[in-house]
Design a protein around this motif. Structure first.
Motif, mmCIF file in Angstrom:
data_model
loop_
_atom_site.group_PDB
_atom_site.id
_atom_site.type_symbol
_atom_site.label_atom_id
_atom_site.label_comp_id
_atom_site.label_asym_id
_atom_site.label_seq_id
_atom_site.Cartn_x
_atom_site.Cartn_y
_atom_site.Cartn_z
ATOM 1 N N MET A 1 -5.277 51.838 -3.907
ATOM 2 C CA MET A 1 -4.171 51.346 -4.083
ATOM 3 C C MET A 1 -4.289 49.874 -4.472
ATOM 4 S SD MET A 1 -0.442 50.905 -1.991
ATOM 5 C CE MET A 1 -0.331 52.779 -1.924
ATOM 6 N N SER A 2 -3.744 49.290 -5.662
ATOM 7 C CA SER A 2 -3.882 47.900 -5.764
ATOM 8 C C SER A 2 -3.227 47.057 -4.804
ATOM 9 C CB SER A 2 -3.521 47.607 -7.348
ATOM 10 O OG SER A 2 -2.173 47.941 -7.397
ATOM 11 N N ALA A 3 -3.510 45.772 -4.683
ATOM 12 C CA ALA A 3 -3.061 44.835 -4.133
ATOM 13 C C ALA A 3 -1.358 44.564 -4.513
ATOM 14 C CB ALA A 3 -3.691 43.500 -4.031
ATOM 15 N N PRO A 4 -0.622 44.279 -3.577
ATOM 16 C CA PRO A 4 0.952 44.248 -4.007
ATOM 17 C C PRO A 4 0.948 42.851 -4.713
ATOM 18 C CG PRO A 4 0.499 43.759 -1.693
ATOM 19 C CD PRO A 4 -0.592 44.477 -2.173
ATOM 20 N N ARG A 5 1.626 43.144 -5.762
ATOM 21 C CA ARG A 5 2.030 41.775 -6.773
ATOM 22 C C ARG A 5 3.086 41.012 -5.971
ATOM 23 N NH1 ARG A 5 5.295 40.852 -11.337
ATOM 24 N NH2 ARG A 5 4.509 39.447 -12.561
ATOM 25 N N VAL A 6 2.917 39.612 -6.104
ATOM 26 C CA VAL A 6 4.115 38.426 -5.521
ATOM 27 C C VAL A 6 4.958 38.565 -6.674
ATOM 28 C CG1 VAL A 6 4.512 36.592 -4.945
ATOM 29 C CG2 VAL A 6 2.354 37.344 -4.109
ATOM 30 N N PRO A 7 6.425 38.770 -6.364
ATOM 31 C CA PRO A 7 7.401 38.725 -7.202
ATOM 32 C C PRO A 7 7.415 37.424 -8.071
ATOM 33 C CG PRO A 7 8.154 39.432 -5.304
ATOM 34 C CD PRO A 7 6.885 39.078 -5.075
ATOM 35 N N ASP A 8 7.734 37.159 -9.438
ATOM 36 C CA ASP A 8 7.929 36.140 -10.073
ATOM 37 C C ASP A 8 9.065 35.252 -9.743
ATOM 38 O OD1 ASP A 8 6.008 37.175 -12.056
ATOM 39 O OD2 ASP A 8 7.319 37.998 -13.304
ATOM 40 N N GLY A 9 8.582 33.811 -9.743
ATOM 41 C CA GLY A 9 9.750 33.006 -8.928
ATOM 42 C C GLY A 9 9.787 32.958 -7.469
ATOM 43 N N TYR A 10 8.761 33.497 -6.887
ATOM 44 C CA TYR A 10 9.094 33.678 -5.398
ATOM 45 C C TYR A 10 8.539 32.145 -4.923
ATOM 46 C CZ TYR A 10 8.148 34.505 -0.669
ATOM 47 O OH TYR A 10 8.138 34.389 0.888
ATOM 48 N N ASP A 11 9.480 31.773 -4.080
ATOM 49 C CA ASP A 11 9.312 30.295 -3.475
ATOM 50 C C ASP A 11 9.154 30.234 -2.129
ATOM 51 O OD1 ASP A 11 8.756 27.345 -3.337
ATOM 52 O OD2 ASP A 11 10.891 27.050 -3.886
#
Length: 264
Positions: A1-11
């Motif tokens: 399983m690939s590493a989870p992707r951080v959502p765009d725009g997450y601050d």
């Protein structure tokens, strides 16, 4: 399983940062009395006050790893000894004002150990010592917290909310002795049934009937295991006592309930 992707725009800076610490309520039976491990704080806040061992969780370690590391650093116990102790998570303490430095959330642990030599301070602890629980906590009442002034009832005050943590930990171990085999964690590797009974009497503050206790313990599968070899003299009158070690069981069926209305 690939590493989870951080959502765009997450601050991440949108959230107020806070620290995570661990605090440890470490109990042992010494000279027939229940003792708790305390450290004298060497740094502010509460410099010079007594507290439970603990400290900040580092960025690349779990709370459990931090608990064992802090226990070794602040008491002088070897990492091997600290790693072998019975340590269980108690609860999380997250009152916004529990630490004057910043917002700090603490994961508290309870540890049960056999009688060990006097520890020595280390890390940010100036001194470490075993302290009779009756000097810190009155059973059935909340512990004194967050003040270096002596409390009205003469108890040793503890820094932060450590009195509350200690009271919760004491309640936890008293209850767990009823339905688990945890009492053997207070004993040396080989012990007599009288030494095991003393653990229950010390933690519960009651006097137990010796023959009845022996019958219940030996009738519980896996609670204790007889040790091959000669019995041991305990210094008490009578013949030498047989030796036992902790068995493979972790829970008691039926539970060993504390007697009501009896006092030590």
């Amino acid at each position: 399983m690939s590493a989870p992707r951080v959502p765009d725009g997450y601050d991440p800076s949108a959230f107020t940062p806070f620290a995570v610490t661990v605090d440890l309520a470490v109990f042992t039976v010494r000279h027939g009395r229940l003792h708790v491990l305390l450290v004298e704080r060497g740094l502010e806040p509460y410099r010079g006050a007594w507290a439970l061992p603990g400290g900040f969780v580092l960025p690349r370690e779990s709370a459990g790893q931090a608990a064992r590391r802090e226990l070794a650093e602040e008491t002088g116990l070897s990492e091997r000894t600290a790693g072998a102790l019975h340590l269980e998570q108690l609860r999380t303490y997250s009152d916004p004002d529990r630490d004057p430095r910043m917002r700090v959330v603490s994961v508290a642990y309870a540890a049960l150990v056999p009688d060990l030599p006097e520890p020595r301070g280390g890390g940010d602890a100036a001194l470490a010592r075993w302290t009779d629980l009756s000097r810190v906590l009155r059973p059935g009442t909340p512990g004194p917290s967050g003040s270096t002034a002596p409390p009205a009832d003469g108890l040793v005050p503890l820094a932060f909310d450590h009195g509350d943590i200690l009271a919760d930990a004491y309640d936890r171990i008293g209850a767990k002795l009823e339905y688990s085999c945890l009492a053997t964690a207070f004993c040396p590797p080989e012990f007599t049934l009288a030494e095991l009974r003393q653990v229950y009497e010390t933690v519960w503050g009651v006097e137990l009937d010796g023959p009845n206790f022996r019958r219940k313990v030996l009738a519980t599968p896996g609670f204790v295991q007889a040790v091959d070899g000669p019995p041991r003299r305990t210094g008490a009158p009578g013949k030498p006592a047989a030796l036992y070690r902790a068995g493979a069981a972790t829970t008691l069926h039926p539970p060993l309930l504390r007697p009501e209305g009896r006092t030590a």
